[in-house]
Design a protein around this motif. Structure first.
Motif, PDB file in Angstrom:
ATOM      1  N   ASP A  87       2.607   9.303  -4.716  1.00 14.41           N
ATOM      2  CA  ASP A  87       2.657   9.672  -3.303  1.00 14.41           C
ATOM      3  C   ASP A  87       1.560  10.651  -2.897  1.00 14.41           C
ATOM      4  O   ASP A  87       1.030  10.567  -1.784  1.00 14.41           O
ATOM      5  CB  ASP A  87       4.024  10.265  -2.952  1.00 14.41           C
ATOM      6  N   THR A  88       1.245  11.601  -3.747  1.00 11.13           N
ATOM      7  CA  THR A  88       0.212  12.593  -3.422  1.00 11.13           C
ATOM      8  C   THR A  88      -0.919  12.602  -4.442  1.00 11.13           C
ATOM      9  O   THR A  88      -1.677  13.567  -4.497  1.00 11.13           O
ATOM     10  CB  THR A  88       0.815  14.008  -3.315  1.00 11.13           C
ATOM     11  N   ALA A  89      -1.044  11.535  -5.214  1.00 11.51           N
ATOM     12  CA  ALA A  89      -2.093  11.485  -6.245  1.00 11.51           C
ATOM     13  C   ALA A  89      -3.481  11.655  -5.634  1.00 11.51           C
ATOM     14  O   ALA A  89      -4.349  12.321  -6.205  1.00 11.51           O
ATOM     15  CB  ALA A  89      -2.014  10.170  -7.021  1.00 11.51           C
ATOM     16  N   GLU A  90      -3.700  11.076  -4.459  1.00 15.68           N
ATOM     17  CA  GLU A  90      -5.030  11.156  -3.860  1.00 15.68           C
ATOM     18  C   GLU A  90      -5.385  12.593  -3.475  1.00 15.68           C
ATOM     19  O   GLU A  90      -6.564  12.986  -3.545  1.00 15.68           O
ATOM     20  CB  GLU A  90      -5.126  10.245  -2.642  1.00 15.68           C
ATOM     21  N   GLU A  91      -4.395  13.384  -3.096  1.00 13.51           N
ATOM     22  CA  GLU A  91      -4.675  14.764  -2.724  1.00 13.51           C
ATOM     23  C   GLU A  91      -4.989  15.625  -3.946  1.00 13.51           C
ATOM     24  O   GLU A  91      -5.939  16.413  -3.945  1.00 13.51           O
ATOM     25  CB  GLU A  91      -3.494  15.335  -1.947  1.00 13.51           C
TER      26      GLU A  91
END
Length: 326
Positions: free
Chosen positions: A94-98
């Motif tokens: 869910d927040t891997a890109e951040e």
């Protein structure tokens, strides 16, 4: 073939999740510890020596700056260790890109750093975690992975942190890159790069700061009230990212309020709520004092603005130049 020495930093997520049934849709992320996970991985016969360290065991919706700081510290120590040749971070999607983007901005490129996750829990039919992890080992073991910044491996594709984004809630093909798509294709037995490393020998682009300034995201929608920005901000707010409609557009009453907010010292960045598309700088941005996010989606624009402000970069021209380089 010499086995690469890799550090595995585990933070939880679906890749370490359990449903209790192979057919259930709901599950609990972050249930398998790194030692148990690496014991399962050992049966794959991967050509690498893996050392695991548990940083957290959570769903990535619960990621917080303290975990980012721990990851940054552990990876920095691994870079200084001559025996460590690369780092793998297991992470919720869910927040891997951040997380990947923040690390990409604040780490040198001397050794491979690869984030990997899964879309299905470990006891589900068609669990993709072991294959994704084996692919991540293949990437992190390759010296050619260095000089490309932080990478994300999902679904047999390798993405650069600057481009990767999660675009689907289900299915193993849930990630895409924009404006550049995958930078490589990978399987447990093969790896093909699309071009040479583009950041070879680079140091960190910015210093890492454990304390990041407050930068909320304002989502624009039809009928949004002009005072929505005022209700979202406070006296500690340093910046605001607007997830605008279309090319970062917003209603005129809201724009006027954002100009007043910018005049009070808050940096305003125009991004788009759409999945793909550039938000270019417009003539009105000069008059309004706004920054155009270019290729970055709202969540990545927030990370970059936080890093810039934490590093004392507040001049609008310098901020815009940083966004233009993404």
């Amino acid at each position: 073939m010499t086995q690469a020495h890799l550090l595995v930093l585990a933070t939880g997520g679906t890749i370490a999740g359990v449903a209790g049934s192979a057919l259930r849709h709901d599950y609990r992320p972050g249930q398998i510890g790194v030692d148990d996970y690496l014991e399962q991985v050992g049966a794959l016969g991967l050509e690498a020596r893996l050392v695991g360290r548990q940083i957290a065991n959570i769903g990535s919706e619960d990621i917080e700056p303290a975990i980012w700081t721990r990851l940054h510290e552990e990876i920095s120590a691994a870079f200084a260790d001559p025996h460590c040749e690369g780092v793998i971070v297991t992470h919720g999607t869910d927040t891997a890109e951040e997380t990947a983007f923040l690390l990409d901005l604040t780490l040198p490129t001397a050794k491979p750093v690869v984030l990997v996750g899964a879309m299905r829990p470990a006891d589900a039919v068609g669990y993709d975690g072991l294959r994704n992890f084996a692919n991540a080992v293949r990437v992190a073991s390759d010296p050619e992975a260095a000089g490309r910044g932080v990478l994300v491996v999902m679904g047999d594709r390798v993405f650069a942190a600057r481009d990767v984004r999660k675009v689907r809630t289900r299915g193993t093909d849930a990630f895409r890159g924009f404006p550049r798509d995958a930078v490589g294709l990978v399987t447990p037995s093969a790896l093909d790069w699309f071009g040479a490393p583009w950041r070879a020998g680079e140091g960190a682009q910015y210093a890492y700061h454990a304390e990041l300034p407050e930068v909320p995201i304002l989502y624009v929608y039809g009928g949004i009230a002009a005072d929505a920005a005022a209700r979202l901000t406070s006296e500690v707010t340093r910046g605001l990212v607007v997830a605008g409609v279309g090319e970062g557009n917003m209603p005129e009453p809201l724009r006027a309020e954002l100009v007043r907010l910018r005049e009070s010292g808050v940096t305003v960045v125009r991004a788009s709520r759409l999945d793909e598309g550039l938000v270019d700088r417009e003539p009105e941005d000069d008059a309004n004092g706004f920054i155009a996010a270019r290729a970055l989606n709202p969540q990545k624009a927030r990370i970059l603005l936080q890093v810039l402000l934490a590093n004392g970069i507040g001049d609008p021209a310098a901020i815009q130049a940083a966004f233009d380089r993404r």
